[in-house]
Design a protein around this motif. Structure first.
Motif, short mmCIF file in Angstrom:
data_model
loop_
_atom_site.label_atom_id
_atom_site.label_comp_id
_atom_site.label_asym_id
_atom_site.label_seq_id
_atom_site.Cartn_x
_atom_site.Cartn_y
_atom_site.Cartn_z
N ASN A 1 0.83 -1.21 0.00
CA ASN A 1 0.00 0.00 0.00
C ASN A 1 0.86 1.26 0.00
O ASN A 1 0.53 2.24 -0.68
CB ASN A 1 -0.96 0.01 1.18
CG ASN A 1 -2.23 -0.75 0.90
OD1 ASN A 1 -2.36 -1.41 -0.13
ND2 ASN A 1 -3.17 -0.67 1.81
N SER B 1 -3.55 4.03 5.22
CA SER B 1 -3.49 4.36 3.79
C SER B 1 -4.40 5.54 3.46
O SER B 1 -4.03 6.42 2.67
CB SER B 1 -3.87 3.15 2.94
OG SER B 1 -3.01 2.07 3.19
N PHE C 1 -6.16 -0.01 -2.46
CA PHE C 1 -5.74 0.12 -1.08
C PHE C 1 -6.67 -0.61 -0.12
O PHE C 1 -6.32 -0.84 1.03
CB PHE C 1 -5.69 1.60 -0.66
CG PHE C 1 -4.70 2.41 -1.44
CD1 PHE C 1 -3.36 2.41 -1.09
CD2 PHE C 1 -5.11 3.17 -2.52
CE1 PHE C 1 -2.45 3.16 -1.81
CE2 PHE C 1 -4.20 3.92 -3.24
CZ PHE C 1 -2.86 3.91 -2.89
#
Length: 174
Positions: free
Chosen positions: A16, A62, A42
């Motif tokens: 990620n 993320s 993600f």
């Protein structure tokens, strides 16, 4: 704490972060023409392959890092991504076969939905609504094309990397 740390968490978190850096670099180069928005890359892998606690942590981290690139209020992106991860986590057993069609369909649906929500949430007082709608449509179409062509790769890359280091990476049971 670190003795019980799952290698899948490290692999997915590292991926990620790599996706975030690569997407930032690519978007800085193609910004005059198109903005590539891929929120589904993600969300899907952590929601499918990790337990809820680690998946939520990775998705939230993320989202907070991605929100630095978007003009949204703090936490809005994180709430959207966490709700999406929860929805994917809720239906994860439908994707046990990990076939291409279902993975790409899931990523496409999630990507289009989130980009549409971004477009509605980021819309301000624009004089040129037609230009805004055209640009958002172009960005959504190009982002969908990227997801359609590489959605399986993004979903299965953690599985491939985990198989290289002899770690079992399957749809999470817990």
């Amino acid at each position: 704490m670190f003795k019980s740390l799952d290698m899948r968490v490290i692999v997915i978190l590292a991926l990620n972060l790599c996706y975030l850096i690569i997407l930032g670099v690519v978007n800085s180069e193609v910004a005059p023409y198109v903005r590539i928005m891929l929120p589904s890359i993600f969300i899907v892998a952590p929601a499918l392959f990790l337990g809820w606690g680690w998946a939520a942590f990775i998705v939230l981290l993320s989202a907070f890092l991605m929100s630095a690139f978007l003009p949204v209020r703090f936490g809005i992106l994180a709430a959207l991504w966490l709700a999406s991860a929860f929805a994917v986590r809720h239906i994860r057993f439908r994707f046990r076969a990990l076939d291409t069609f279902s993975l790409v369909s899931l990523q496409l649906f999630l990507n289009v939905l989130l980009v549409f929500i971004y477009a509605c949430a980021l819309a301000g007082d624009f004089v040129e609504w037609k230009a805004y709608i055209l640009r958002v449509s172009w960005d959504m179409a190009f982002s969908s094309l990227v997801v359609a062509l590489s959605g399986r790769f993004f979903s299965m890359l953690p599985v491939y990397i985990c198989s290289l280091i002899d770690v079992n990476c399957q749809i999470s049971e817990n």
